[in-house]
Design an enzyme around this catalytic site. Structure first.
Site, short mmCIF file in Angstrom:
data_model
loop_
_atom_site.label_atom_id
_atom_site.label_comp_id
_atom_site.label_asym_id
_atom_site.label_seq_id
_atom_site.Cartn_x
_atom_site.Cartn_y
_atom_site.Cartn_z
N SER A 140 0.82 -1.21 0.00
CA SER A 140 0.00 0.00 0.00
C SER A 140 0.85 1.26 0.00
CB SER A 140 -0.92 0.02 1.23
OG SER A 140 -0.14 0.02 2.43
N HIS A 161 -3.60 -4.22 -4.78
CA HIS A 161 -3.82 -3.66 -3.45
C HIS A 161 -5.26 -3.89 -3.01
CE1 HIS A 161 -4.15 0.04 -0.65
NE2 HIS A 161 -3.79 -1.04 0.03
N GLU A 173 -7.05 -2.12 -6.11
CA GLU A 173 -6.28 -1.26 -6.98
C GLU A 173 -5.27 -2.11 -7.74
OE1 GLU A 173 -6.08 3.04 -4.74
OE2 GLU A 173 -4.78 1.47 -3.96
N ASN A 211 -4.99 6.20 -1.15
CA ASN A 211 -4.14 6.81 -0.13
C ASN A 211 -3.59 8.17 -0.56
OD1 ASN A 211 -4.39 5.01 1.99
ND2 ASN A 211 -2.80 3.68 1.19
#
Length: 519
Positions: A140, A161, A173, A211
């Site tokens: 991540s 991810h 992801e 993120n």
């Protein structure tokens, strides 16, 4: 073979290379912590034979038992047939050595977030698996490109991810590194989709989609707190009840872990060479240094435990609503308030003007625009915050300067109470809470799209599914208007000239496009 036949054959091979990995092929998971077990369970329920490997002896077997227990609970809840569980248990195979993963069509790694550890692992795997095996990392925070940099065949390496808990959250992801082959990324995408997930594609940039784009949700709340605009409980309540977010940033970071959330923020900031848009919070750093990490330590922004009492958000006492108001011009993203006021029995006069609500006594009630009440000497200005949906919102924040008359503030409070809203009076901070948060989310999202990180559709999908946002940031930006966002950020930039709030070129462009003003 004719040129046409050769082209057809090449297309067929490309389709096969990009097709999902069939359930008759083995999937291996390396690393048997929470994420590794979750990913293994997803592949197992999808019908694959799954091999589990962990460098610590015995952990793979323990993980297999834990996964079996979760399958049992799915049967008890009626979500899985007993026969399917039994078959899945037979397909779940702990491995004592990497050599046992040789027949894998896909290996997903979920080990410690250290580049050297991951590079060493994949270098060993590359010597073990066949050349058509897809290699994937659940990282991540690390660069997919950097992990693959140590490989002989980096083209077959991708990021996959998953979000925790992997069996429940739909988003994956699919990250393409600098050297990732298009066929490998397409195959990974198709496989995740075949597993019942909602994959999104993105390039290998810090934070990927979620993120990266999510940073302002935490950062702006922390900034308001640091400027003593509002306490954590009030900020959370406003973002939930007015912004429509499922959780506020302070309670969410307590759930995630302050150390984890701060580390992700710091990683993104450092990876972007200290870009001011991602600057970490000193207040959060102090919280981490004090050991108050959230739920897992019993204390974060809020206390936890049986005897803990959560602080209540600031809610203004009952105030008398004005009988009549004057709406000057168009209220922009808050225009729907006019109908709500009229339905509440408040007489509304409409006149030309600069987009504000005239209060009795001469005060002006304005939608947050990045300025502050204290800047106005000739007019009394009370600001109100943005809402996702004013009709459905249960709370609205208002702000004013210390010098603003109590009568103007009370009139604003009573006006919103008359349409059924709780009201939080916060400090005179530019952009307030929801408005600056939404503007920054939309700005960072627009910048990510324009830099080729992901498509607009995938960005919005990722934020709604990955972190449960009530609307995609680009959808929301289009709804309130990117010109409005650009103007608000421009005002914030004037008051905080660090570059943090300078609107991205993508935001400015979208604002021009809305107005048809393309030069």
């Amino acid at each position: 073979m004719t040129a046409t036949d050769a082209a057809a054959d090449a297309a067929a091979q490309a389709d096969e290379a990009g097709a999902a990995i069939g359930p008759d092929r083995t999937v291996a998971v390396v690393g048997t912590g929470t994420m590794g077990q979750g990913i293994a369970q997803v592949a197992l329920v999808a019908g694959h034979r799954v091999r589990l490997y962990d460098a610590v002896p015995g952990r793979a077997g323990d993980a297999a038992e834990a996964i079996g227990g979760r399958l049992d609970r799915l049967v008890e809840k009626g979500r899985l047939q007993a026969a399917a569980r039994d078959a899945a248990r037979e397909r779940l195979l702990p491995a004592a050595d990497l050599a046992e993963l040789a027949d894998s069509a896909l290996v997903v790694e979920a080990v410690l977030e250290r580049l050297d550890v991951k590079q060493e692992l994949f270098t060993a795997l590359e010597k073990t698996v066949v050349e058509d095996c897809l290699l994937a990392s659940n990282t991540s925070s690390l660069s997919v490109t950097a992990i693959a940099g140590a490989l002989r065949l980096p083209g077959r390496f991708v990021g996959l991810h998953f979000f925790n808990p992997a069996p429940l959250l739909p988003l994956v992801e699919v990250v393409s590194g600098f050297a990732t082959d298009e066929a490998a990324a397409t195959r990974a995408y198709a496989t995740a989709k075949a597993w019942g997930k909602t994959p999104v594609r993105c390039s290998d940039t810090p934070g990927f989609i979620v993120n990266r784009v999510a940073r302002p949700f935490y950062a702006e709340a922390l900034r308001v707190y640091e400027e003593r605009g509002a306490d954590p409980a009030t900020v959370d309540a406003v973002l939930r009840e007015s912004g429509g977010f499922r959780m506020g940033p302070f309670e969410l970071t307590d759930l995630i872990g302050q150390d984890v959330n701060e580390a992700v923020t710091r990683s993104v900031w450092e990876s972007f060479f200290h870009d001011p848009k991602f600057t970490p919070s000193l207040a959060q750093r102090r919280l981490v240094e004090s050991g108050r990490l959230g739920r897992k330590t019993g204390q974060g922004w809020f206390p936890y435990g049986e005897a803990a009492e959560r602080p209540e958000p600031h809610t203004a006492p009952s105030a008398e609503a004005p009988e009549e108001i004057t709406v000057r011009g168009d209220l922009g993203p808050a225009e729907e308030l006019v109908e709500l006021f009229e339905e509440a029995g408040i007489k509304v006069r409409r006149k030309r003007g600069g987009g504000y609500i005239g209060l009795p006594g001469g005060g002006r009630l304005c939608l947050a625009d990045g300025e502050t009440s204290c800047e106005f000497y000739e007019q009394e200005i009370v600001y109100f915050d943005l809402a996702l949906d004013y009709a459905k919102a249960t709370r609205v924040a208002v702000s004013a300067a210390p010098t603003t008359s109590p009568e103007s503030v009370q009139a604003a409070v009573g006006l919103f109470q008359a349409i059924g809203k709780r009201v939080s009076v916060i400090g005179d901070v530019p952009g307030m809470i929801v408005a600056r948060t939404v503007a920054m989310l939309a700005d960072v999202a627009a910048d990510a799209v324009d830099r080729g990180v992901a498509s607009a559709e995938d960005v919005d999908t990722a934020m709604k599914l990955g972190v449960n946002y009530p609307a995609g940031p680009l959808e929301w930006g289009a709804e309130v208007g990117f010109q409005w966002i650009s103007d608000l950020l421009g005002s914030l930039h004037q008051r905080y000239p660090t570059g943090r709030y300078a609107p991205a070129l993508g935001t400015v462009r979208r604002g021009y496009e809305e107005n048809g003003d393309i030069r």
